[in-house]
Design a protein around this motif. Sequence first.
Motif, PDB file in Angstrom:
ATOM      1  N   GLN A   1       0.831  -1.191   0.000  1.00 51.74           N
ATOM      2  CA  GLN A   1       0.000   0.000   0.000  1.00 51.74           C
ATOM      3  C   GLN A   1       0.871   1.249   0.000  1.00 51.74           C
ATOM      4  O   GLN A   1       2.033   1.232   0.423  1.00 51.74           O
ATOM      5  CB  GLN A   1      -0.912   0.025   1.240  1.00 51.74           C
ATOM      6  CG  GLN A   1      -1.903  -1.112   1.328  1.00 51.74           C
ATOM      7  CD  GLN A   1      -3.090  -0.919   0.407  1.00 51.74           C
ATOM      8  OE1 GLN A   1      -3.285   0.157  -0.155  1.00 51.74           O
ATOM      9  NE2 GLN A   1      -3.881  -1.968   0.229  1.00 51.74           N
ATOM     10  N   ASP A   2       0.287   2.348  -0.480  1.00 52.06           N
ATOM     11  CA  ASP A   2       0.922   3.666  -0.412  1.00 52.06           C
ATOM     12  C   ASP A   2       0.329   4.387   0.796  1.00 52.06           C
ATOM     13  O   ASP A   2      -0.852   4.751   0.791  1.00 52.06           O
ATOM     14  CB  ASP A   2       0.650   4.450  -1.694  1.00 52.06           C
ATOM     15  CG  ASP A   2       1.337   5.813  -1.701  1.00 52.06           C
ATOM     16  OD1 ASP A   2       1.999   6.140  -0.693  1.00 52.06           O
ATOM     17  OD2 ASP A   2       1.216   6.532  -2.710  1.00 52.06           O
ATOM     18  N   PRO A   3       1.096   4.612   1.865  1.00 50.94           N
ATOM     19  CA  PRO A   3       0.524   5.171   3.085  1.00 50.94           C
ATOM     20  C   PRO A   3       0.100   6.625   2.969  1.00 50.94           C
ATOM     21  O   PRO A   3      -0.496   7.158   3.898  1.00 50.94           O
ATOM     22  CB  PRO A   3       1.662   5.004   4.107  1.00 50.94           C
ATOM     23  CG  PRO A   3       2.900   4.987   3.294  1.00 50.94           C
ATOM     24  CD  PRO A   3       2.534   4.319   2.002  1.00 50.94           C
ATOM     25  N   THR A   4       0.413   7.300   1.853  1.00 51.69           N
ATOM     26  CA  THR A   4      -0.024   8.682   1.679  1.00 51.69           C
ATOM     27  C   THR A   4      -1.435   8.775   1.112  1.00 51.69           C
ATOM     28  O   THR A   4      -1.988   9.867   1.040  1.00 51.69           O
ATOM     29  CB  THR A   4       0.953   9.423   0.761  1.00 51.69           C
ATOM     30  OG1 THR A   4       0.979   8.790  -0.533  1.00 51.69           O
ATOM     31  CG2 THR A   4       2.365   9.408   1.335  1.00 51.69           C
ATOM     32  N   THR A   5      -2.023   7.652   0.669  1.00 50.70           N
ATOM     33  CA  THR A   5      -3.384   7.634   0.155  1.00 50.70           C
ATOM     34  C   THR A   5      -4.353   7.234   1.267  1.00 50.70           C
ATOM     35  O   THR A   5      -3.938   6.649   2.278  1.00 50.70           O
ATOM     36  CB  THR A   5      -3.504   6.647  -1.014  1.00 50.70           C
ATOM     37  OG1 THR A   5      -3.212   5.320  -0.540  1.00 50.70           O
ATOM     38  CG2 THR A   5      -2.505   7.009  -2.117  1.00 50.70           C
TER      39      THR A   5
ATOM     40  N   GLY B   1      -6.566   7.709  11.105  1.00 52.80           N
ATOM     41  CA  GLY B   1      -6.153   6.311  11.112  1.00 52.80           C
ATOM     42  C   GLY B   1      -7.310   5.351  10.890  1.00 52.80           C
ATOM     43  O   GLY B   1      -7.104   4.254  10.374  1.00 52.80           O
ATOM     44  N   ARG B   2      -8.524   5.746  11.262  1.00 53.37           N
ATOM     45  CA  ARG B   2      -9.655   4.830  11.158  1.00 53.37           C
ATOM     46  C   ARG B   2     -10.112   4.630   9.712  1.00 53.37           C
ATOM     47  O   ARG B   2     -10.395   3.524   9.282  1.00 53.37           O
ATOM     48  CB  ARG B   2     -10.812   5.345  12.006  1.00 53.37           C
ATOM     49  CG  ARG B   2     -12.056   4.470  11.973  1.00 53.37           C
ATOM     50  CD  ARG B   2     -13.002   4.830  13.083  1.00 53.37           C
ATOM     51  NE  ARG B   2     -12.413   4.552  14.408  1.00 53.37           N
ATOM     52  CZ  ARG B   2     -13.033   4.785  15.560  1.00 53.37           C
ATOM     53  NH1 ARG B   2     -14.246   5.314  15.564  1.00 53.37           N
ATOM     54  NH2 ARG B   2     -12.442   4.507  16.698  1.00 53.37           N
ATOM     55  N   ASP B   3     -10.191   5.728   8.925  1.00 55.57           N
ATOM     56  CA  ASP B   3     -10.687   5.605   7.552  1.00 55.57           C
ATOM     57  C   ASP B   3      -9.791   6.265   6.507  1.00 55.57           C
ATOM     58  O   ASP B   3     -10.092   6.208   5.317  1.00 55.57           O
ATOM     59  CB  ASP B   3     -12.096   6.209   7.452  1.00 55.57           C
ATOM     60  CG  ASP B   3     -12.155   7.632   8.001  1.00 55.57           C
ATOM     61  OD1 ASP B   3     -11.092   8.257   8.153  1.00 55.57           O
ATOM     62  OD2 ASP B   3     -13.272   8.117   8.279  1.00 55.57           O
ATOM     63  N   GLY B   4      -8.677   6.882   6.910  1.00 57.57           N
ATOM     64  CA  GLY B   4      -7.754   7.487   5.949  1.00 57.57           C
ATOM     65  C   GLY B   4      -8.181   8.833   5.413  1.00 57.57           C
ATOM     66  O   GLY B   4      -7.478   9.410   4.572  1.00 57.57           O
ATOM     67  N   LYS B   5      -9.314   9.389   5.880  1.00 53.09           N
ATOM     68  CA  LYS B   5      -9.776  10.671   5.362  1.00 53.09           C
ATOM     69  C   LYS B   5      -8.897  11.812   5.873  1.00 53.09           C
ATOM     70  O   LYS B   5      -8.306  11.735   6.938  1.00 53.09           O
ATOM     71  CB  LYS B   5     -11.232  10.899   5.772  1.00 53.09           C
ATOM     72  CG  LYS B   5     -12.213   9.934   5.123  1.00 53.09           C
ATOM     73  CD  LYS B   5     -13.641  10.260   5.528  1.00 53.09           C
ATOM     74  CE  LYS B   5     -14.628   9.310   4.850  1.00 53.09           C
ATOM     75  NZ  LYS B   5     -16.037   9.612   5.238  1.00 53.09           N
ATOM     76  N   ALA B   6      -8.836  12.893   5.080  1.00 52.82           N
ATOM     77  CA  ALA B   6      -8.052  14.065   5.456  1.00 52.82           C
ATOM     78  C   ALA B   6      -8.822  14.879   6.483  1.00 52.82           C
ATOM     79  O   ALA B   6      -9.905  15.402   6.185  1.00 52.82           O
ATOM     80  CB  ALA B   6      -7.740  14.906   4.234  1.00 52.82           C
ATOM     81  N   LEU B   7      -8.286  14.983   7.701  1.00 52.19           N
ATOM     82  CA  LEU B   7      -8.919  15.757   8.763  1.00 52.19           C
ATOM     83  C   LEU B   7      -8.457  17.201   8.773  1.00 52.19           C
ATOM     84  O   LEU B   7      -9.141  18.064   9.305  1.00 52.19           O
ATOM     85  CB  LEU B   7      -8.619  15.114  10.124  1.00 52.19           C
ATOM     86  CG  LEU B   7      -9.126  13.678  10.301  1.00 52.19           C
ATOM     87  CD1 LEU B   7      -8.693  13.150  11.660  1.00 52.19           C
ATOM     88  CD2 LEU B   7     -10.628  13.615  10.149  1.00 52.19           C
ATOM     89  N   ALA B   8      -7.283  17.460   8.212  1.00 51.43           N
ATOM     90  CA  ALA B   8      -6.757  18.825   8.128  1.00 51.43           C
ATOM     91  C   ALA B   8      -5.801  18.894   6.948  1.00 51.43           C
ATOM     92  O   ALA B   8      -4.964  18.005   6.785  1.00 51.43           O
ATOM     93  CB  ALA B   8      -6.056  19.231   9.424  1.00 51.43           C
ATOM     94  N   SER B   9      -5.944  19.930   6.143  1.00 46.57           N
ATOM     95  CA  SER B   9      -5.055  20.137   5.000  1.00 46.57           C
ATOM     96  C   SER B   9      -4.970  21.624   4.711  1.00 46.57           C
ATOM     97  O   SER B   9      -5.627  22.139   3.795  1.00 46.57           O
ATOM     98  CB  SER B   9      -5.566  19.374   3.766  1.00 46.57           C
ATOM     99  OG  SER B   9      -4.659  19.515   2.694  1.00 46.57           O
ATOM    100  N   PRO B  10      -4.185  22.353   5.525  1.00 47.76           N
ATOM    101  CA  PRO B  10      -4.090  23.802   5.320  1.00 47.76           C
ATOM    102  C   PRO B  10      -3.442  24.133   3.982  1.00 47.76           C
ATOM    103  O   PRO B  10      -2.833  23.293   3.330  1.00 47.76           O
ATOM    104  CB  PRO B  10      -3.218  24.255   6.499  1.00 47.76           C
ATOM    105  CG  PRO B  10      -2.478  23.035   6.934  1.00 47.76           C
ATOM    106  CD  PRO B  10      -3.379  21.888   6.649  1.00 47.76           C
ATOM    107  N   ALA B  11      -3.603  25.388   3.587  1.00 45.74           N
ATOM    108  CA  ALA B  11      -3.044  25.836   2.309  1.00 45.74           C
ATOM    109  C   ALA B  11      -1.543  25.635   2.298  1.00 45.74           C
ATOM    110  O   ALA B  11      -0.860  25.764   3.316  1.00 45.74           O
ATOM    111  CB  ALA B  11      -3.391  27.306   2.083  1.00 45.74           C
ATOM    112  N   ALA B  12      -1.031  25.272   1.112  1.00 50.05           N
ATOM    113  CA  ALA B  12       0.394  24.973   0.981  1.00 50.05           C
ATOM    114  C   ALA B  12       1.239  26.201   1.297  1.00 50.05           C
ATOM    115  O   ALA B  12       0.938  27.316   0.856  1.00 50.05           O
ATOM    116  CB  ALA B  12       0.699  24.480  -0.430  1.00 50.05           C
TER     117      ALA B  12
END
Length: 499
Positions: free
Chosen positions: A95-99, A136-147
């Motif tokens: 698996q790719d852990p970033t997905t 960790g439970r479902d892999g969804k993004a919980l936070a992704s601030p602007a780059a």
Amino acid sequence: MKTRNRFASVTALLGAALLLAPAAHAAPKKSARTTQAAKKKAAKQADVRRVAVLASGPHGEAARDALEAELARRPARYEVVPESAVRSAASRLGQDPTTPAGASAVAAELGLSAVLVADTSTKGKKPQMRLTVRNGRDGKALASPAAARPATVKLVPVAVKRQWTALEKGLQKSRAPDPAPPAPVEPEPPLKPATPVVEAPTEKPATPPAKPPVTEDKAPVRKPVAVTPKPQDKEKDPEDSQVHAGVARRPPLVEGGIGLRLFGRSLRYKDDVFGVLRPYTLGLDVGGFALPGAPQVSGDLTVYPLARFKQGALARLGLTGAIDQSFGLKSTGSSGAVSYPTVAREWQAGLRYVMPFGQAERYGFEVTGTYGMNTFRVDPVNDERPLDLPNVEYQTAGLTLGLRAELSQKLDFNFRLGYLHPLSAGELNSDTWFPNASMGAVTGSATVAYRLNSVLDVRLKADLRRYFFKFNPDVGDPYIAGGAVDQYPGLTLQLGFKY
């Protein structure tokens, strides 16, 4: 009569109180403060989240260090899991852990509450840093601030601190996957009661017959069988697997190096019938082999144009080129009285394909096809030059096979071996010298690189290029010889780069 009954009742109550008082006094009572502290301690341990940081790109190392430092400053909230353990688990699971799917699979394997992903790849010509908290439970993004766009590596920690408030909100929402239920324990079948053994009566009349043994109908007591937990793989030493280890890496966009090369040349003839052919040596001659000593500027570059747009086979196909150019060379005539300017130049261009293999793609097999030219020319002085020394200009088409390997976190090794087919050799296979010559060439190199950071390294390379001839002379040819060997050893020190 009533008075006596009342007196008896009072006496009985007093006796019961005296009997129960020691037992009540002996029973320990837990203080409310102790119970409340235990509850707080259990709640505090439950709030600690296991978090792993995955970083990639040119500033990945600085981003990972800054994020792990922020997590380590809050030990009551977070427990940092080494990146090497995550990469190793992702490699086992494929698996790719970033997905999202890969993050949840790895989190279930290691009991992670969150995976913090740092991508420091560039956008256009400007570096950027994008941070994402995956649940960790479902892999969804919980936070992704602007780059953020840190201009240098030193500004990466500053960018992390500015985004930490948003990241921590996502981390506090993260949850670890539910543990898998233990395997059910099958009940053991009940044991049948033993059959009683009746002893035969003895002949003694005075002794009564023995009674049969009494067997109890109680079921046998079974001890509970503990479920053996599945052993976890030991975490690998970060020295054995890097940043980089566990999943397929993104191929580089460009790699190469530039530096100083020292080279030599030795031209030797075989079976010179008339003894008129002059050997040539550039550098210190040791048993007919010239040691490297003449300077050249050396550079090589390989570009993988599809690496940023594709994943897979085409991302590993590159355009490659190299050039070596001498400066300040002189050659003397047979008498040694005159020095002639000398030019030594080699260039080649072609295609290179890299096939990674092994754990975390630490190894690679490469195939390179090139067309090139190698020139060694003695220029005239006052319109005169040595007539007993032919100028060579090898035009070659070649195929080279190579093996690259990451020996450790800092050391890389590259070995190449190839065959060159000379299409021309300049004056050496002209009508003036050996028109019927057949020829071939081999080349080999070994390179050791020490990585300074994720982009730069220092390389030391030893190489050898060897041309061999069979002249096939005819009667009446100006020179009669069986063959020749023209070889060029080299030793190169370069500043390398990979991005």
